[in-house]
Design a protein around this motif. Structure first.
Motif, PDB file in Angstrom:
ATOM      1  N   UNK A 177      22.166  32.490  56.666  1.00  0.00           N
ATOM      2  CA  UNK A 177      22.630  33.433  57.697  1.00  0.00           C
ATOM      3  C   UNK A 177      22.906  34.794  57.087  1.00  0.00           C
TER       4      UNK A 177
ATOM      5  N   UNK B 134      14.811  29.863  62.917  1.00  0.00           N
ATOM      6  CA  UNK B 134      14.239  29.539  61.612  1.00  0.00           C
ATOM      7  C   UNK B 134      15.242  28.733  60.784  1.00  0.00           C
TER       8      UNK B 134
ATOM      9  N   UNK C  42      16.469  34.453  61.267  1.00  0.00           N
ATOM     10  CA  UNK C  42      16.751  34.153  62.677  1.00  0.00           C
ATOM     11  C   UNK C  42      17.227  32.704  62.858  1.00  0.00           C
TER      12      UNK C  42
ATOM     13  N   UNK D 262      13.943  25.127  59.839  1.00  0.00           N
ATOM     14  CA  UNK D 262      13.495  25.058  58.451  1.00  0.00           C
ATOM     15  C   UNK D 262      14.641  24.720  57.493  1.00  0.00           C
ATOM     16  N   UNK D 263      15.670  25.549  57.473  1.00  0.00           N
ATOM     17  CA  UNK D 263      16.707  25.367  56.461  1.00  0.00           C
ATOM     18  C   UNK D 263      17.593  24.165  56.745  1.00  0.00           C
TER      19      UNK D 263
ATOM     20  N   UNK E 218      14.998  20.208  57.489  1.00  0.00           N
ATOM     21  CA  UNK E 218      14.386  19.379  56.444  1.00  0.00           C
ATOM     22  C   UNK E 218      15.414  18.555  55.660  1.00  0.00           C
ATOM     23  N   UNK E 219      16.540  19.129  55.238  1.00  0.00           N
ATOM     24  CA  UNK E 219      17.523  18.258  54.583  1.00  0.00           C
ATOM     25  C   UNK E 219      18.086  17.196  55.533  1.00  0.00           C
TER      26      UNK E 219
ATOM     27  N   UNK F 209      25.504  22.946  69.983  1.00  0.00           N
ATOM     28  CA  UNK F 209      26.589  21.976  70.001  1.00  0.00           C
ATOM     29  C   UNK F 209      27.725  22.416  70.924  1.00  0.00           C
ATOM     30  N   UNK F 210      28.125  21.483  71.795  1.00  0.00           N
ATOM     31  CA  UNK F 210      29.261  21.754  72.667  1.00  0.00           C
ATOM     32  C   UNK F 210      28.888  22.468  73.963  1.00  0.00           C
TER      33      UNK F 210
ATOM     34  N   UNK G  50      25.073  28.964  55.397  1.00  0.00           N
ATOM     35  CA  UNK G  50      25.763  30.250  55.472  1.00  0.00           C
ATOM     36  C   UNK G  50      24.997  31.301  54.678  1.00  0.00           C
TER      37      UNK G  50
ATOM     38  N   UNK H  91      27.005  25.189  52.447  1.00  0.00           N
ATOM     39  CA  UNK H  91      26.959  26.593  52.016  1.00  0.00           C
ATOM     40  C   UNK H  91      25.573  27.219  52.138  1.00  0.00           C
TER      41      UNK H  91
END
Lengths: 293, 347
Positions: B246, B254, B251, B258-259, B262-263, B133-134, B243, B240
């Protein structure tokens, strides 16, 4: 001499954006020895959460963040380490617990799936059955009666307290040397928070984990930590063993903070010794050095 | 036990959606049946041409039951439909079902390939855009996707044809396959028929022909999917649980794939489903430009000829395709979003 688990030296942090820059930390120094549980106490906006995130290295990649100073983890300087090596430490040697357990777990994956991925951080070849056993084992350590059922669940199917226990178990399953707990359970109700913190306390003692405990709740800090640092407007204003700081607070801000805890044993409203105006609303933009001392 | 409960709620969802779909189809049939008969012009006269005698026209009107009241006509229509008969087309003089069987696969093939482009390009572009982004790459993707959304697909069809078939002859200018290939018709889907007879040269040739029209058809969908995915990903990145991911040192690729993905994909899917169905309509001009022998072209021709049976048949098939696409999307969302699968499961 054994190097301390965490040694922060003169950490300074500035956020800069379109509207100019904001100094958030003005030289924080803090150390945690092996198996020591250390609290970082302060009001909202004092810089405690930012300090916690800098330890993990979560802010370093943000644009507009300028960090200086050293963060030594078991004697190695993290700030001079390259990003991928630093990332290797996260989730394996150090981990973090967040404020709101329900929204910190991914909503679309089952707890068991999330557990397995955390386990794979330190053991990439772990198979499903092995991961399941290990996860069930640590879940029963946080007094979860039916670990199998919890592992099959999605976070939204569990209560806040359950999610909190899951998060504690997840943070400790890889046996990290350092656990950073950022106001754990603040989003939960008080009795559930107390319950889960007791579990966490027992677990870190058993696993000999060092803890950096971020909180504004002095009652909790008194109960669960060995030593504390008081942070005020981006500076450490006082440090010492928890018991003696509570008995004889040196800094006027600490005294004000302690006086702010309601005590049901006293019948009068506590009075501030120092000028309470000085400790009014927290400021995001901190004044120049010396102003707050 | 879990699986069982899971299956039961999915089946319930499926049954619900199917019932609604059937209701919608019935409504569509009444509506299009009435509209096709209300628009001015005598279908029998149009079919027979200006030189036919009045008796001939009257005879055809009787044959088509056009002399009866409209609800009686609808009764005949429903009776025939129950036997899988949509009547005879006045334009091709063949059963409407035969026409549809001939033209539908070409259109479906075009739309499916366009849909694959839409997902295959749109979603990754959105992910990359949100992840960086950006940065320059984000700006480029945003400009390209805005361009894709801004012009209708037939404009892109003309531009792509000019650029990549005319000035720079990388792709064929029209048709589904070169005339040198003789392919037995099994499914009507050339990409499948060629593989069935293991004629890989013909398969490649058909693929080569479909790229430009499918891409022209998909461009606005690609743009929309990219923009939507980007916006949802950026929102998810603020959550959250990202975070937390992370803090566990996963990585960045991923975390993105993945995280966060999907949402984020769930709202995009609904729009993709609608886009998919809307392509059935948009396909007409693209088919006209690329001389693609599909159902959309057929549909427009029969409307202009006031070919009653063919109009009703085509609209019903398109509605059914629309409903099936939405049904698939609903099931996909239920699969991706456990909250829906467990019926807004409470704590």
């Amino acid at each position: 001499m054994i190097a301390p688990t965490l040694d922060i030296r003169d950490l300074r942090l500035t956020f800069s954006g379109l509207g100019g820059s904001v100094d958030v930390l003005h030289g924080i120094s803090l150390s945690i020895n092996r198996e020591e549980r250390v609290a970082l106490v302060g009001e909202s906006g004092s810089g405690k959460s930012v300090t916690a995130r800098s330890v993990l290295g979560l802010l370093q990649s943000l644009r507009g963040t300028r960090i200086s100073g050293d963060i030594l983890f078991e004697g190695t300087n993290l700030e001079s380490m390259d990003e991928s090596r630093r990332r290797q430490l996260r989730g394996t040697r150090m981990s973090m617990i967040f404020q709101d357990p329900v929204s910190s777990l991914n909503p679309v994956y089952r707890i068991g799936v999330q557990f397995r991925e955390v386990l794979a951080r330190s053991n990439p070849g772990i198979d499903a059955a092995e991961a399941r056993d290990r996860a069930a084992e640590i879940l029963s350590e946080v007094s979860i009666g039916e670990p199998g059922r919890v592992l099959e669940s999605f976070p939204f199917q569990l209560s806040g307290g359950m999610n909190q226990r899951v998060m504690i178990a997840m943070a400790l399953v890889n046996e990290p040397a350092l656990l950073v707990a950022d106001e754990p359970g603040t989003a939960l109700d008080v009795t559930v928070q107390d319950q889960t913190l007791r579990l966490m306390h027992r677990l870190v003692q058993e696993h000999r984990t060092s803890v950096l405990f971020i909180s504004h709740n002095l009652g909790i800090v008194r109960e669960f930590t060995d030593r504390l640092y008081v942070i005020y407007r981006g500076r450490i204003v006082e440090e010492g063993p928890t018991g003696s700081v509570f008995r004889a607070p040196g800094h006027p801000y600490t005294r004000a903070l302690l006086a702010a805890v309601p005590r049901i044993t006293r019948d009068e409203i506590p009075e501030f010794e120092a000028d309470p105006g000085k400790f009014g609303a927290p400021k995001v933009v901190h004044g120049p050095a010396g102003n707050s001392a | 036990m879990r699986l069982e409960r899971n299956m039961r709620s999915v089946c319930k969802l499926l049954a619900q959606r199917l019932a609604i779909s059937l209701l919608v189809l019935a409504g569509v049939s009444v509506l299009v049946f009435a509209i096709a008969r209300i628009i001015p012009g005598d279908p029998a006269r149009i079919a027979l041409g200006p030189n036919a005698t009045a008796e001939q026209v009257q005879k055809l009107r009787e044959q088509l039951h056009l002399d009866r009241p409209i609800w009686t006509q609808y009764g005949y229509f429903v009776r025939d439909l129950a036997e899988g008969d949509l009547g005879i087309s006045l334009y091709t003089n063949r059963p409407v079902t035969t026409d549809i069987a001939q033209f539908l696969p070409a259109t479906l093939e075009l739309i499916l390939v366009a849909g694959i482009f839409m997902i295959g390009f749109g979603l990754p572009l959105g992910i990359v855009s949100a992840r960086y982004r950006g940065r320059a790459v984000d700006h480029i993707i945003r400009i390209v996707s805005l361009l894709g959304v801004s012009a209708p697909s037939f404009v892109w069809a003309v531009i792509l044809m000019l650029l990549f078939a005319f000035f720079l002859p990388l792709f064929p200018i029209a048709g589904r396959i070169s005339t040198d290939f003789e392919i037995d018709r099994a499914t009507g889907f050339l990409l499948i028929d060629t593989l069935l007879v293991a004629n890989y040269a013909a398969f490649g040739n058909a693929l080569w022909h479909i790229v430009l029209p499918a891409f022209a058809l998909a461009l606005s969908g690609i743009g929309q999917a990219a923009r939507l995915t980007r916006a949802n990903m950026i929102e998810t990145y603020g959550r959250p649980y990202i975070e937390m991911a992370r803090s566990y040192g996963f990585p960045e690729w991923k975390i993105a794939s993945r995280y966060a993905f999907r949402p984020s994909i769930i709202p995009s899917l609904t729009i993709l489903g609608l886009d998919f169905a809307a392509m059935l309509g948009n396909a007409f001009l693209v088919e006209a430009i690329f001389a693609w022998p599909g159902l959309s072209r057929y549909g427009v021709t029969v409307i202009l000829r006031k070919d009653l049976n063919a109009i009703v048949g085509t609209v019903l098939i398109i509605s059914a395709a629309f409903l099936i696409a939405n049904l698939i999307v609903d099931l996909l969302i239920a699969f991706l979003n456990p909250r829906i699968r467990y019926g807004q499961g409470s704590k």
